[in-house]
Design an enzyme around this catalytic site. Structure first.
Site, PDB file in Angstrom:
ATOM      1  CB  SER A 297      -0.949   0.002   1.200  1.00  0.00           C
ATOM      2  OG  SER A 297      -1.805  -1.113   1.168  1.00  0.00           O
TER       3      SER A 297
ATOM      4  CG  HIS B 242      -2.406   4.064   3.163  1.00  0.00           C
ATOM      5  ND1 HIS B 242      -3.764   3.839   3.276  1.00  0.00           N
ATOM      6  CD2 HIS B 242      -1.838   2.842   2.996  1.00  0.00           C
ATOM      7  CE1 HIS B 242      -3.997   2.543   3.186  1.00  0.00           C
ATOM      8  NE2 HIS B 242      -2.845   1.915   3.031  1.00  0.00           N
TER       9      HIS B 242
END
Length: 518
Positions: free
Chosen positions: A298, A349
């Site tokens: 991610s 993220h």
């Protein structure tokens, strides 16, 4: 001005705006008598409509203005310039013979204020210089359009064809240049990454389970205690692991589209640098702000978002005409979910997003001017940010939450009746600061199951020091005392357990058994 001269002026004006000033031809009608141009040289961006019309009456003029208004909104939407002003230039033989001004004022080229305005300007042979000179100043043109005197034009039709071809050629060249910005490379490494993470997922499933914390740690998930012990390579290995099929599927889908787009734009070598730099900064941010075990690509995938945002900074108009709003909406949804859903590692993220943006600034876009100071500044900022995350992660006080994974592993081993392994991990959890009552309770159970009652009793008492109302610890302590033959102490412990949970049938049965033995 005869019709040929009128058409010549139309194409002279288009040629100057498109070929000499670098504006973008958006649309040319099939009859080649109407053109929409985007002035994207600098903000505020505006739209210019140039139309070739014979206007005999004021009614025709007003109808042309209404037609421009109707089409302007569609063009604004197509160009993602919903607030842009539109300048409507009408090239006509003559002015209408009757009154044609709007709202009582002739629409001369005065600077328009506000947003989403439409201003119509009529250009005739007699007014072209008068009209274009102030427009050249208002639009910051390099020079005023050069209208060739009629007496110097031997073959107007040939000149018109030449101007028309040059405008079309310049428009096609610009379109091709913009297209090539998205097709610099091929997504070779993207497919290699997809193959790698799918292959790793299959290997993890074969060896254990991708949802099993023990297997994930064994294969290199980000686990802060082991990183503190020197296993820095987990910053990278975690990028190839995924927790469950849904996690793998969603990240693979995102990597296919985002990674493929970034590799096409930046090329393979730049993409490799961007991907792993973003993955590293994402892992470092997770290390600094998230104590839980984590895995997944991610952070690197959000780095692809960062790379696309950097492309948007360098080519803002092209970005918003193509993928810009979609990228921003999807990015916004994912970041929002990261703040709302506790299980999502939003630190990774955001770290990956920022790392991908600055990594893109370091390598820059292909065929862009080489600006060493900017790239050096981006490199220094990236190094400073990454270093700060690592320093903070390695030096911040440990609250023990990162060691809860050891407690979970210990519990799993306990359930599998592997008491020695369970004891090892539970001890690591306790030593790391995860000193919950459950950890000490399970440690006591591992000794009790191996009939080491003295050690078991000590750990049950430690659990009770943390929570005197912990009824299961009183019950197990009663069992330990009973096994050691101390029935009075056993009775006291089970009585305390019953005070806390008087309806517990298991506690009642033990109390009866102790009473019978006494």
């Amino acid at each position: 001005m005869n019709p040929i001269t009128q058409e010549l002026r139309f194409w002279e004006l288009l040629y100057h705006l498109v070929n000499k000033e670098g504006m973008r031809l958006v649309h040319l009608s099939k009859n080649r008598d109407e053109a929409w141009i985007e002035d994207d040289r600098k903000e505020p961006y505006q739209i210019i409509r140039v139309v070739l019309r014979d206007l005999d009456w004021g009614r025709e003029f007003r109808e042309e203005v209404e037609k421009a208004k109707q089409r302007a909104d569609d063009v604004r939407k197509k160009l993602s310039l919903r607030q842009a002003n539109v300048v409507n230039l009408i090239v006509s033989l003559y002015e209408p013979v009757d009154s044609w001004a709007l709202d009582g004022d002739r629409p001369l080229p005065l600077t328009a204020g506000g947003k989403k305005q439409l201003r119509t300007i009529l250009i005739t042979e007699g007014s072209k210089e008068e009209v274009m000179f102030p427009l050249a100043t208002e639009w910051s043109l390099r020079e005023t359009p050069d209208f060739i005197p009629l007496q110097q034009v031997e073959d107007p039709e040939t000149l018109i064809r030449s101007l028309r071809n040059q405008v079309r050629k310049e428009s096609d060249r610009r379109t091709e240049d913009e297209r090539n910005l998205f097709l610099y490379g091929r997504p070779v490494f993207t497919f290699l990454l997809l193959f790698s993470i799918v292959g790793m997922y299959m290997l993890v499933e074969q060896e254990g389970s991708s949802t099993d914390i023990r297997t994930l740690i064994d294969f290199g998930a980000k686990f802060n205690p082991l990183i503190h012990d020197g296993e820095w390579w987990r910053f990278f290995s975690a990028m190839f692991l995924h927790i469950g099929f849904l996690h793998l599927f969603m990240n693979s889908l995102a990597l296919f589209y985002l990674g493929g787009a970034v590799e096409r734009i930046y090329g393979t070598l730049r993409f490799i640098f961007i991907y792993f730099m973003a993955g590293l900064t994402g892992s470092a941010a997770s290390f600094a702000f998230n104590e839980q075990v984590s895995a997944g690509a991610s952070g690197a995938i959000f780095g692809c978002f960062g790379a696309l945002l950097y492309f948007g900074v360098k080519h803002r108009r092209l970005f918003f005409r193509t993928m810009g709003m979609s990228v921003l909406v999807i990015l916004g949804i994912n970041l929002t979910l990261g703040f709302l859903v506790p299980m999502i590692d939003n630190g990774a993220h955001i770290g990956g997003l920022v790392g991908g943006f600055f990594a893109s600034a370091i390598v820059n876009l292909p065929q862009s001017p080489f600006r060493a100071p900017r790239r050096a500044a981006a490199l220094l900022l990236t190094a400073a940010g990454l270093g700060s995350l690592l320093v903070y992660g390695y030096t911040k006080p440990q609250d023990g939450s990162g060691y809860l994974a050891y407690a979970q592993i210990g519990q799993e081993y306990y359930q599998e009746e592997e008491y020695t392994e369970a004891r090892r991990y539970l001890t690591l959890a306790a030593e790391g600061g995860a000193e919950s009552k459950e950890v000490w309770f399970l440690l006591g159970n591992t000794y009790a199951m191996e009939e080491q009652y003295d050690e078991a009793g000590q750990y049950f008492e430690t659990a009770l020091d943390l929570d005197e109302e912990f009824a299961p610890a009183h019950y197990n302590l009663a069992l330990v005392f009973m096994e050691k033959g101390d029935l009075d102490a056993a009775e006291m412990s089970v009585t305390r357990a019953l005070e806390i949970e008087p309806d517990n049938s298991q506690f009642q049965e033990l109390a009866q058994e102790i009473e019978r033995r006494k």
